[in-house]
Scaffold this active site. Structure first.
Site, mmCIF file in Angstrom:
data_model
loop_
_atom_site.group_PDB
_atom_site.id
_atom_site.type_symbol
_atom_site.label_atom_id
_atom_site.label_comp_id
_atom_site.label_asym_id
_atom_site.label_seq_id
_atom_site.Cartn_x
_atom_site.Cartn_y
_atom_site.Cartn_z
ATOM 1 N N LYS A 171 0.546 63.399 14.851
ATOM 2 C CA LYS A 171 0.253 62.505 15.978
ATOM 3 C C LYS A 171 -1.163 62.709 16.520
ATOM 4 C CE LYS A 171 3.144 63.032 19.299
ATOM 5 N NZ LYS A 171 2.461 64.071 20.084
ATOM 6 N N THR A 223 -3.632 64.163 14.951
ATOM 7 C CA THR A 223 -4.536 63.798 13.860
ATOM 8 C C THR A 223 -4.769 62.290 13.844
ATOM 9 O OG1 THR A 223 -3.651 65.660 12.601
ATOM 10 C CG2 THR A 223 -4.890 64.012 11.366
ATOM 11 N N ARG A 226 -4.560 66.489 25.199
ATOM 12 C CA ARG A 226 -4.268 67.641 26.053
ATOM 13 C C ARG A 226 -4.910 68.906 25.498
ATOM 14 N NH1 ARG A 226 1.892 67.796 25.578
ATOM 15 N NH2 ARG A 226 1.294 66.978 23.538
ATOM 16 N N LYS A 280 3.567 76.941 16.191
ATOM 17 C CA LYS A 280 2.916 75.707 15.792
ATOM 18 C C LYS A 280 1.471 75.880 15.341
ATOM 19 C CE LYS A 280 3.540 72.204 18.593
ATOM 20 N NZ LYS A 280 3.681 71.488 19.867
ATOM 21 N N ALA A 325 5.721 68.171 26.670
ATOM 22 C CA ALA A 325 6.512 66.955 26.877
ATOM 23 C C ALA A 325 8.011 67.220 26.864
ATOM 24 C CB ALA A 325 6.176 65.913 25.817
ATOM 25 N N PHE A 342 5.281 65.102 21.624
ATOM 26 C CA PHE A 342 6.520 64.959 20.851
ATOM 27 C C PHE A 342 6.798 63.495 20.519
ATOM 28 C CE2 PHE A 342 7.418 69.245 22.763
ATOM 29 C CZ PHE A 342 7.367 69.938 21.570
ATOM 30 N N PHE A 367 0.544 61.217 3.042
ATOM 31 C CA PHE A 367 0.572 62.508 2.341
ATOM 32 C C PHE A 367 0.418 62.241 0.841
ATOM 33 C CE2 PHE A 367 2.082 63.995 6.319
ATOM 34 C CZ PHE A 367 1.981 65.382 6.343
ATOM 35 N N TRP A 408 -6.583 61.765 7.479
ATOM 36 C CA TRP A 408 -6.557 63.220 7.273
ATOM 37 C C TRP A 408 -7.492 63.593 6.125
ATOM 38 C CZ3 TRP A 408 -5.258 66.576 3.314
ATOM 39 C CH2 TRP A 408 -5.092 67.926 3.686
#
Length: 558
Positions: free
Chosen positions: A73, A75, A96, A107, A275, A303, A383, A411
């Site tokens: 998200k 990214t 954030r 994470k 969140a 999230f 991906f 990405w």
């Protein structure tokens, strides 16, 4: 070619001095407070000077329920900001700040990934500009002053059994969830039961992110309820006389932080409530500042859309009078397969049937976001293992939901891999199609607000709450807090409160374990299921592999 890690890519970035990033937005160097060469705070005076300027278009990036397969998200948020700039738009990013808790826990870093990152990556994930330390200090100053007030005679007649203000630290430490303080005799005060939450769950963090300026910050801090007397009347932070000193500690932290992407585009990184236990959005002051300085502002909410986007709409937009022009829902083929029942180890194999089965989760998020009156577009974060047949399955499904899905390769390719999405997002935003409205009105009773979110967003049959919780909500309504929105604290991994229930479950209920009044922040927190406001470290924490290498650089931080 060997795959480069995020941190290797970030280190090779060609950074501009932060003053040049400020110039892109028309911020003169004297209005920047530099922290080194590559990050700065924006002065309060400059932020105030922007009040009469028109706002740009606000774009929210949200996602499906997170899976161990990863969604990307942040990214995508960063990539879309770069993509908008690449097609000639004046765009900024608002995200954030990262908490040390998950950074050293499970994470790792939180600044995007691959060729869609915000830099400096290491500093952003560690001490950055000290905002989280300021929040921790301000919060714990209040804790110390409450105990000190009781120690020196308790003139406010605080019932020690009803002190509701806990302590915080920005670290995952389960041992501190429930503690006894003041042991050791008379000089240490009266023993009492207390506990720690993680800093991002602090009401002070929420207040920092929801305040419009220092005066508003001071007033909101004063409104914090810290304890109750024996007659159940509240004791406020201003009664303890801590609000002024807390504001002093937070003065610099209130100023938005300016950094840059790998492609040297401006990024505001400010505030950091989680969140799943708080409202999960960056600060109102950063978002509003960005909207005055850029034509398009891309922001994210934590999230999945059932948590972050719901709170963005019902709490942040309501309080700040904001309205998103378009919402991007991020999904991956891998996550669709996982929602369709495929084990993580098998995600590399083509499985169109599992993709189709897992799309129910995505469909529910699309429907939920549309219920706020805003247009939705899906970004498929690419991906290498994705196949064309799997991608077509998602695109076909999204078409049946009345919207479109676009494959994004930011990405691996940076802005060049996301221009298709950027063009469509800008077109939708410019078309002014949104007719935004929150999910519930201010005057709806508090328990009905909780039920509305549970039924309309989580698709639960009912909310389970015992009489004590319902009575508490009614008491807050009688005390004048009935107009507040509710902030749901629940697992991010499912629409339900069972983290293992993937897809789009129905027939479940939402148990509310506890409710807390955040009178300063201006919301009621409903704690659902087993969610913790102080996380623990996993069996193998990320901290075990974070170290300095021979060149004095940080390794292991993603």
């Amino acid at each position: 070619m060997a795959h480069k890690t995020d941190i290797e890519i970030a280190r090779k970035a060609s950074k501009l001095p932060i003053q040049q990033i400020g110039q892109k937005l028309g911020i003169a160097w004297e209005h920047l407070l530099p922290f080194g060469h590559d990050k700065a705070k924006i002065s309060e005076a400059f932020v105030a000077s922007l009040a009469d300027r028109p706002d740009g278009k606000l774009i929210l990036v949200t996602a499906i329920n997170p899976t161990p397969a990863g969604e990307g998200k942040t990214t995508t948020t960063v990539g879309l900001g770069d993509g908008l700039n690449a097609i000639g738009k004046k765009a900024a990013i608002c995200i954030r700040e990262a908490s040390l808790g998950p950074c050293f826990g499970m994470k790792g870093g939180a600044a995007g990934g691959g060729y869609a990152q915000v830099i400096p990556m290491e500093e952003m994930n560690l001490h950055f500009t000290g905002d989280f330390h300021a929040v921790t200090s301000a919060h714990n100053l209040l804790s110390a002053m409450i105990d000190n007030h009781i120690y020196w005679g308790n003139a406010l007649e605080i019932d020690q059994r009803r002190v509701v203000w806990r302590r915080v630290m920005d670290m995952n430490d389960r041992a501190l969830r429930d503690v006894v303080t003041s042991l050791g005799g008379v000089t240490n005060g009266f023993p009492s039961q207390s506990g720690f939450d993680i800093t991002v769950a602090s009401e002070v963090m929420a207040i920092l992110c929801l305040s419009t300026d220092l005066a508003d910050l001071n007033a909101r801090l004063g409104d914090i309820i810290v304890a109750y007397r024996r007659d159940k009347t509240p004791v406020y932070c201003r009664d303890i006389k801590a609000d002024g000193a807390m504001t002093v500690l937070l003065q610099q932290a209130m100023q938005p932080n300016l950094v840059q992407t790998l492609e040297n585009n401006p990024a505001f990184v400010h505030g950091g409530p989680f969140a799943n236990i708080a409202h999960g959005c960056n600060s109102i002051v950063a978002t509003k500042t960005a909207l005055k300085l850029a034509d398009y502002v891309v922001t994210e909410a934590g999230f999945g859309a059932d948590l972050g986007a719901e709170k963005f709409m019902n709490i942040k937009c309501r309080k700040a009078n904001l309205a998103p022009a378009v919402v991007v829902v991020v999904a991956t083929i891998r996550a669709m397969k996982m929602n369709g029942g495929v084990a993580k180890a098998d995600l590399g194999q083509e499985n169109v049937a599992a993709v189709q089965a897992g799309c129910a989760n995505l469909g529910r998020h699309i429907e939920n976001v549309k219920s706020f009156g805003v247009p939705v577009i899906v970004a498929i974060n690419h991906f290498a293992t994705d196949t064309q047949a799997e991608a077509n399955a998602v695109k076909d499904y999204v078409t049946t939901q009345g919207t479109e899905a676009i494959m994004c390769r930011h990405w691996a390719q940076g802005s060049a891999g996301i221009t298709d999405l950027a063009i469509r997002v800008a077109a939708i935003a410019d078309a002014d199609m949104a007719n935004f409205a929150p999910l519930y009105p201010d005057d709806m009773p508090l328990f009905e607000k909780i039920q509305t979110i549970a039924r309309r967003i989580y698709r639960a049959d009912d909310v389970l709450a015992d009489k004590k919780i319902r009575d508490q909500l009614r008491a807050w309504e009688d005390a004048g807090y009935g107009h507040l929105p509710v902030c749901m604290a629940k697992t991010p991994y499912s629409f339900s409160t069972d983290p293992n229930l993937r897809g789009a479950p129905t027939g479940h209920s939402v148990p509310v374990r506890e409710v807390r009044l955040s009178a300063g922040a201006g919301f009621i927190v409903a704690i659902c299921g087993e969610i913790m406001t102080m996380p623990g470290l996993p069996r193998v924490p990320s901290a075990e592999t974070i170290t300095l290498n021979g060149a004095g650089q940080i390794d292991g931080l993603f």
